[in-house]
Scaffold this motif. Sequence first.
Motif, PDB file in Angstrom:
ATOM      1  N   ASN A  30     156.926 132.325 112.735  1.00 45.35           N
ATOM      2  CA  ASN A  30     158.116 131.687 112.165  1.00 45.35           C
ATOM      3  C   ASN A  30     157.876 130.254 111.710  1.00 45.35           C
ATOM      4  O   ASN A  30     158.784 129.615 111.173  1.00 45.35           O
ATOM      5  N   TRP A  31     156.648 129.751 111.904  1.00 48.29           N
ATOM      6  CA  TRP A  31     156.341 128.369 111.516  1.00 48.29           C
ATOM      7  C   TRP A  31     156.268 128.258 110.000  1.00 48.29           C
ATOM      8  O   TRP A  31     155.798 129.154 109.315  1.00 48.29           O
ATOM      9  N   ARG A  32     156.753 127.144 109.478  1.00 43.69           N
ATOM     10  CA  ARG A  32     156.653 126.851 108.043  1.00 43.69           C
ATOM     11  C   ARG A  32     156.355 125.363 107.877  1.00 43.69           C
ATOM     12  O   ARG A  32     156.883 124.550 108.622  1.00 43.69           O
ATOM     13  N   PRO A  33     155.511 125.023 106.893  1.00 43.06           N
ATOM     14  CA  PRO A  33     155.138 123.618 106.728  1.00 43.06           C
ATOM     15  C   PRO A  33     156.212 122.756 106.069  1.00 43.06           C
ATOM     16  O   PRO A  33     156.169 121.536 106.145  1.00 43.06           O
ATOM     17  N   HIS A  34     157.173 123.403 105.414  1.00 41.81           N
ATOM     18  CA  HIS A  34     158.209 122.673 104.684  1.00 41.81           C
ATOM     19  C   HIS A  34     159.414 123.596 104.544  1.00 41.81           C
ATOM     20  O   HIS A  34     159.266 124.822 104.528  1.00 41.81           O
ATOM     21  N   ASP A  35     160.588 123.025 104.411  1.00 42.74           N
ATOM     22  CA  ASP A  35     161.806 123.834 104.293  1.00 42.74           C
ATOM     23  C   ASP A  35     161.772 124.802 103.118  1.00 42.74           C
ATOM     24  O   ASP A  35     162.376 125.871 103.179  1.00 42.74           O
ATOM     25  N   ARG A  36     161.090 124.453 102.040  1.00 45.54           N
ATOM     26  CA  ARG A  36     161.038 125.326 100.860  1.00 45.54           C
ATOM     27  C   ARG A  36     159.871 126.303 100.903  1.00 45.54           C
ATOM     28  O   ARG A  36     159.714 127.117  99.992  1.00 45.54           O
ATOM     29  N   SER A  37     159.051 126.224 101.932  1.00 46.24           N
ATOM     30  CA  SER A  37     157.875 127.101 102.054  1.00 46.24           C
ATOM     31  C   SER A  37     158.234 128.378 102.796  1.00 46.24           C
ATOM     32  O   SER A  37     159.156 128.402 103.611  1.00 46.24           O
ATOM     33  N   TRP A  38     157.459 129.421 102.516  1.00 44.38           N
ATOM     34  CA  TRP A  38     157.565 130.636 103.310  1.00 44.38           C
ATOM     35  C   TRP A  38     157.112 130.350 104.733  1.00 44.38           C
ATOM     36  O   TRP A  38     156.282 129.453 104.958  1.00 44.38           O
ATOM     37  N   THR A  39     157.596 131.146 105.667  1.00 45.30           N
ATOM     38  CA  THR A  39     157.047 131.075 107.013  1.00 45.30           C
ATOM     39  C   THR A  39     155.626 131.648 106.984  1.00 45.30           C
ATOM     40  O   THR A  39     155.239 132.344 106.037  1.00 45.30           O
ATOM     41  N   LEU A  40     154.879 131.374 108.037  1.00 46.13           N
ATOM     42  CA  LEU A  40     153.533 131.929 108.163  1.00 46.13           C
ATOM     43  C   LEU A  40     153.591 133.450 108.055  1.00 46.13           C
ATOM     44  O   LEU A  40     152.783 134.065 107.348  1.00 46.13           O
ATOM     45  N   GLU A  42     155.905 135.376 106.610  1.00 42.69           N
ATOM     46  CA  GLU A  42     156.273 135.811 105.260  1.00 42.69           C
ATOM     47  C   GLU A  42     155.082 135.729 104.307  1.00 42.69           C
ATOM     48  O   GLU A  42     154.830 136.662 103.540  1.00 42.69           O
ATOM     49  N   LEU A  43     154.355 134.623 104.360  1.00 45.09           N
ATOM     50  CA  LEU A  43     153.197 134.450 103.488  1.00 45.09           C
ATOM     51  C   LEU A  43     152.110 135.472 103.810  1.00 45.09           C
ATOM     52  O   LEU A  43     151.536 136.093 102.914  1.00 45.09           O
ATOM     53  N   ALA A  44     151.845 135.669 105.094  1.00 43.93           N
ATOM     54  CA  ALA A  44     150.816 136.634 105.506  1.00 43.93           C
ATOM     55  C   ALA A  44     151.216 138.057 105.121  1.00 43.93           C
ATOM     56  O   ALA A  44     150.372 138.852 104.693  1.00 43.93           O
ATOM     57  N   THR A  45     152.496 138.387 105.246  1.00 46.44           N
ATOM     58  CA  THR A  45     152.984 139.713 104.852  1.00 46.44           C
ATOM     59  C   THR A  45     152.786 139.926 103.357  1.00 46.44           C
ATOM     60  O   THR A  45     152.348 140.998 102.919  1.00 46.44           O
ATOM     61  N   HIS A  46     153.082 138.906 102.569  1.00 39.61           N
ATOM     62  CA  HIS A  46     152.889 138.997 101.115  1.00 39.61           C
ATOM     63  C   HIS A  46     151.421 139.265 100.789  1.00 39.61           C
ATOM     64  O   HIS A  46     151.110 140.162  99.995  1.00 39.61           O
ATOM     65  N   LEU A  47     150.524 138.523 101.416  1.00 37.62           N
ATOM     66  CA  LEU A  47     149.092 138.726 101.174  1.00 37.62           C
ATOM     67  C   LEU A  47     148.669 140.135 101.553  1.00 37.62           C
ATOM     68  O   LEU A  47     147.952 140.800 100.798  1.00 37.62           O
ATOM     69  N   ALA A  48     149.115 140.624 102.698  1.00 42.42           N
ATOM     70  CA  ALA A  48     148.713 141.956 103.162  1.00 42.42           C
ATOM     71  C   ALA A  48     149.175 143.056 102.223  1.00 42.42           C
ATOM     72  O   ALA A  48     148.534 144.109 102.130  1.00 42.42           O
ATOM     73  N   ASN A  49     150.263 142.818 101.512  1.00 46.79           N
ATOM     74  CA  ASN A  49     150.829 143.847 100.651  1.00 46.79           C
ATOM     75  C   ASN A  49     150.500 143.693  99.165  1.00 46.79           C
ATOM     76  O   ASN A  49     150.797 144.592  98.379  1.00 46.79           O
ATOM     77  N   LEU A  50     149.882 142.581  98.777  1.00 40.08           N
ATOM     78  CA  LEU A  50     149.558 142.386  97.360  1.00 40.08           C
ATOM     79  C   LEU A  50     148.724 143.506  96.743  1.00 40.08           C
ATOM     80  O   LEU A  50     148.961 143.868  95.582  1.00 40.08           O
ATOM     81  N   PRO A  72     163.412 145.031  94.097  1.00 40.16           N
ATOM     82  CA  PRO A  72     163.478 145.569  95.453  1.00 40.16           C
ATOM     83  C   PRO A  72     163.757 144.451  96.455  1.00 40.16           C
ATOM     84  O   PRO A  72     163.465 143.281  96.187  1.00 40.16           O
ATOM     85  N   PRO A  73     164.316 144.776  97.598  1.00 32.32           N
ATOM     86  CA  PRO A  73     164.564 143.742  98.603  1.00 32.32           C
ATOM     87  C   PRO A  73     163.246 143.162  99.114  1.00 32.32           C
ATOM     88  O   PRO A  73     162.207 143.825  99.078  1.00 32.32           O
ATOM     89  N   LEU A  74     163.295 141.912  99.554  1.00 33.90           N
ATOM     90  CA  LEU A  74     162.104 141.290 100.125  1.00 33.90           C
ATOM     91  C   LEU A  74     161.667 142.060 101.363  1.00 33.90           C
ATOM     92  O   LEU A  74     162.499 142.573 102.112  1.00 33.90           O
ATOM     93  N   MET A  75     160.363 142.111 101.552  1.00 36.32           N
ATOM     94  CA  MET A  75     159.818 142.794 102.727  1.00 36.32           C
ATOM     95  C   MET A  75     160.121 141.981 103.973  1.00 36.32           C
ATOM     96  O   MET A  75     160.087 140.748 103.938  1.00 36.32           O
ATOM     97  N   GLN A  76     160.393 142.656 105.054  1.00 30.64           N
ATOM     98  CA  GLN A  76     160.544 141.975 106.332  1.00 30.64           C
ATOM     99  C   GLN A  76     159.160 141.509 106.782  1.00 30.64           C
ATOM    100  O   GLN A  76     158.194 142.262 106.664  1.00 30.64           O
ATOM    101  N   PRO A  77     159.063 140.284 107.282  1.00 30.17           N
ATOM    102  CA  PRO A  77     157.749 139.797 107.710  1.00 30.17           C
ATOM    103  C   PRO A  77     157.161 140.655 108.831  1.00 30.17           C
ATOM    104  O   PRO A  77     157.879 141.103 109.724  1.00 30.17           O
ATOM    105  N   ILE A  78     155.878 140.875 108.741  1.00 28.24           N
ATOM    106  CA  ILE A  78     155.149 141.595 109.782  1.00 28.24           C
ATOM    107  C   ILE A  78     154.983 140.630 110.949  1.00 28.24           C
ATOM    108  O   ILE A  78     154.792 139.434 110.760  1.00 28.24           O
ATOM    109  N   ARG A  79     155.040 141.127 112.159  1.00 30.96           N
ATOM    110  CA  ARG A  79     155.147 140.262 113.334  1.00 30.96           C
ATOM    111  C   ARG A  79     153.860 140.045 114.120  1.00 30.96           C
ATOM    112  O   ARG A  79     153.865 139.322 115.102  1.00 30.96           O
ATOM    113  N   SER A  80     152.742 140.636 113.721  1.00 29.53           N
ATOM    114  CA  SER A  80     151.504 140.394 114.464  1.00 29.53           C
ATOM    115  C   SER A  80     150.305 140.460 113.524  1.00 29.53           C
ATOM    116  O   SER A  80     150.343 141.132 112.493  1.00 29.53           O
TER     117      SER A  80
END
Length: 168
Positions: A30-40, A42-50, A72-80
């Motif tokens: 759930n960590w994010r470097p900035h309010d406008r950034s994806w959480t860790l 969310e970003l990792a989930t996007h990479l895994a699914n690209l 399509p709806p945004l993917m739910q972030p993967i948790r591990s």
Amino acid sequence: MSVGHTLAAFDQIVAGSRSVLEAVPDDQMNWRPHDRSWTLGELATHLANLPNWTMATLSVSEFDINPEGGGPPLMQPIRSSAELVAALDQSAAAARGAIESCSEDELAAPWTMLVAGEPRFTLPKGVVVRTFIMDHMIHHRAQLGVYLRMLDLPVPQLFGPTADFPDM
């Protein structure tokens, strides 16, 4: 780029992406470097699914990233980290199979990206796979490396020695 060259580049990019996803800490999703950034997560989930975008790129001649009525709806972030790696392995296997089954003519065929019905660019499908998918993966795994550094975690080696692994 030929099918063989595309596969070689894809395999190398997936391997590096896998090592970055393996380094993602489960307790910081759930960590994010900035309010406008994806959480860790969310970003990792996007990479895994690209890699999943490969099938859409190779199977159609155009794709609207903002169709009327919304996408399509945004993917739910993967948790591990383990689940991220499994998602990458699954999406990469499907993408690799799609690339392997392509002919050189199919890779040379045009593909158009639309935004709300308006064409933004048209490129050969092989170039789209390289830029819109593979380069996109490189971009996001680099972002994840910055996230890891900001969390004071080791950044995996991708192209040679790093500050965390200088002797590799």
